[in-house]
Design an enzyme around this catalytic site. Structure first.
Site, short mmCIF file in Angstrom:
data_model
loop_
_atom_site.label_atom_id
_atom_site.label_comp_id
_atom_site.label_asym_id
_atom_site.label_seq_id
_atom_site.Cartn_x
_atom_site.Cartn_y
_atom_site.Cartn_z
N ARG A 1 0.91 -1.06 -0.05
CA ARG A 1 -0.04 -0.02 0.04
C ARG A 1 0.67 1.11 0.13
O ARG A 1 0.65 2.17 0.54
CB ARG A 1 -1.16 0.05 1.22
CG ARG A 1 -1.87 -1.30 1.00
CD ARG A 1 -2.87 -1.19 0.03
NE ARG A 1 -3.97 -2.22 -0.03
CZ ARG A 1 -3.37 -3.52 -0.34
NH1 ARG A 1 -2.13 -3.90 -0.97
NH2 ARG A 1 -4.42 -4.41 -0.39
N SER B 1 -11.48 -0.56 1.76
CA SER B 1 -10.67 -0.92 3.02
C SER B 1 -10.29 0.28 3.70
O SER B 1 -9.34 0.96 3.21
CB SER B 1 -9.69 -1.83 2.67
OG SER B 1 -10.15 -3.22 2.17
N GLU C 1 -6.29 4.50 5.06
CA GLU C 1 -5.66 4.31 3.59
C GLU C 1 -6.17 5.39 2.67
O GLU C 1 -5.36 5.99 2.13
CB GLU C 1 -6.29 3.01 2.97
CG GLU C 1 -5.40 1.78 2.99
CD GLU C 1 -5.79 0.80 1.87
OE1 GLU C 1 -6.10 0.99 0.86
OE2 GLU C 1 -6.03 -0.48 2.57
#
Length: 370
Positions: free
Chosen positions: A177, A245, A361
Site C-alpha cells: 500500500r 478498506s 488508507e
C-alpha cells in the site's frame, strides 16, 4: 457558486464543469464544494491543466474514481482536476500482454478488458473501485496480488520540473500500500503500463488454497466475494458507500503479534492461535521478521462488530459495514465529520485493546484522524 479561477485559459485544454461537490465525486459521498472542477479528457490535457493551475498557485486535487478520499465539508479553497482520459490499449505497441491505460480509466473496466483478451495477472483485482491512475500510487492489491506484480511503468507529469515522461515501476519504491508518489503530490500519474501473461487460467487464488480457475470464472469469483463484503459499488446499497478498506493491515514485530494473540486468548481461549498473520519480506521500511496482521480481525476482536454502533445508535449516519468491518460507510446522510468520528473511535479502540495503531488508507483533505 460559479466556476472561476483561470477558466478562460482552460477552454482549449479542459472542460470546466458546473459546481459539483465531493458528494458527487467520491464513493463515500461526503465532502464540500470545490472552487471549480476541470475535466481533462486526454493525458496531455491532464498535464496541461495541472501545469496552469500550479502556475497560478491554485490549490488542487486530482480526482479519478474518488474511492480513496475523505474530504471536509463546506466551501473548499481548491480546484478539482477530474482525470477523464479513459483509453485502454491491450497488446500495446504490438507487445503480447502489454496493457496501457489512461489515468481516468475505470479500474474494473481495465480488468474486464484484460480478462476478455485472455490476459492473466490482475483478475484478482476485479471490483476494486477507482481509476487506473490511482493504482500505482498506493500499490493497490487484493487476494494475494498487487499492481506492483505487473506494473512496468507510469507516465508522470512532474509538478516540480514540468517534465512529462515515462518512469519505470522500479523507481516508485513500491511496497505494501505504498509508493513514493503517495501523499507527496510531486507528480501526477497520466497513464500506466502493465505486462500481463497470455493464459486461459488465472493466477493462484489465495482464498481458494491456490487454485487456478479459467479467467472469466476467476473474475466472477472475486466479484462474488467482494460483493458479499459490500466491496462492489452499488448505489442502492449503503454498505458500499465507503472508501473501501479504510485501514491498512498493520505490520508489527513478531513480539507484538504474539501479544495480540495472547490478549485475544485471554478472552476467547484458542482464538488467538488462529489469528491471521503473514510474513513480510524484509525491506528498508520493515526489518526482517516483520508480521502483517489483519486490520479487520483486530477491529472485530477490539469489540467493534459489523454494523457498529448497531442497536446502540440505530440512527447513526456513519457505521461499519454490515458485511465487512474494514469498511466505514455512509448510511445516506453522513458528513465528513461523522466518518472522521467513527474512524477515530475504531482506531482508539484497537490501540487501547492491543497497542496497535491502525493507519487509514484514504487521502484526507481538510480533515484529519489525529
Amino acid at each position: 457558486m460559479s466556476c472561476h479561477g483561470i477558466q478562460t485559459t482552460f477552454d482549449y485544454v479542459s472542460e470546466s464543469l458546473a459546481p459539483l461537490s465531493f458528494k458527487d465525486l467520491t464513493t463515500l459521498r461526503v465532502g464540500g464544494v470545490p472552487r471549480a472542477v476541470h475535466r481533462a479528457e486526454t493525458a496531455d490535457e491532464l498535464a496541461r491543466t495541472v501545469s496552469l493551475l500550479d502556475a497560478s498557485t491554485t490549490p488542487l486535487i486530482i480526482v479519478g474514481g474518488g474511492s480513496n478520499l475523505v474530504v471536509a465539508e463546506g466551501d473548499l479553497d481548491l480546484d478539482v482536476v477530474l482525470a477523464a482520459n479513459d483509453d485502454v490499449t491491450v497488446n500495446a505497441d504490438g507487445v503480447p500482454g502489454a496493457v496501457r491505460a489512461g489515468a481516468g480509466a475505470v479500474w474494473d473496466d481495465v480488468v474486464a478488458q484484460t480478462v476478455a483478451a485472455g490476459l492473466s495477472g490482475i483478475e484478482t483485482l476485479s471490483g476494486i473501485p477507482g481509476s487506473a491512475g490511482a493504482t500505482p500510487v498506493q500499490n493497490v492489491g487484493a487476494y494475494g496480488a498487487e499492481v506492483s506484480d505487473v506494473l512496468t511503468g507510469v507516465r508522470l507529469y512532474n509538478r516540480e520540473t514540468g517534465e512529462d515522461e515515462w518512469v519505470p515501476a522500479s523507481e516508485l519504491d513500491l511496497a505494501y500500500r505504498y509508493s513514493n508518489l503517495k501523499f507527496t503530490g510531486r507528480a501526477v500519474v497520466l497513464e500506466i503500463e502493465m505486462q500481463l501473461e497470455p493464459s486461459e487460467l488465472s493466477i493462484p487464488l489465495r482464498h481458494l488454497g491456490g487454485e487456478r480457475l479459467p479467467l472469466a470464472d476467476a473474475r466472477a469469483e472475486i466479484l462474488r466475494v467482494r460483493a458479499s463484503k459490500g466491496m462492489v459499488l452499488d448505489p442502492a446499497d449503503h454498505d458500499t458507500w465507503s472508501a473501501g478498506s479504510f485501514f491498512t493491515n498493520p505490520i508489527v514485530t513478531p513480539a507484538v503479534a504474539d501479544r495480540v494473540a495472547a490478549l485475544v486468548n485471554d478472552v476467547a481461549p484458542g482464538e488467538g492461535d488462529t489469528m491471521p498473520r503473514y510474513p513480510v519480506p524484509a525491506s528498508g521500511e520493515h526489518p526482517d521478521g516483520a508480521v502483517k496482521l489483519s486490520a479487520a480481525w483486530t477491529i472485530e476482536r477490539a469489540g467493534f462488530p459489523r454494523g457498529f454502533p448497531g442497536d446502540a445508535d440505530p440512527n447513526a449516519p456513519a457505521r461499519l459495514s454490515t458485511k465487512h468491518t474494514l469498511a466505514l460507510t455512509n448510511r445516506g446522510t453522513a458528513t465528513a465529520d461523522d466518518i472522521v468520528a467513527l474512524a477515530r473511535t475504531i482506531r482508539a479502540g484497537v490501540q487501547d485493546k492491543f497497542g496497535v495503531t491502525l493507519e487509514p488508507e484514504p487521502v484526507w483533505i481538510g480533515v484529519s484522524i489525529d
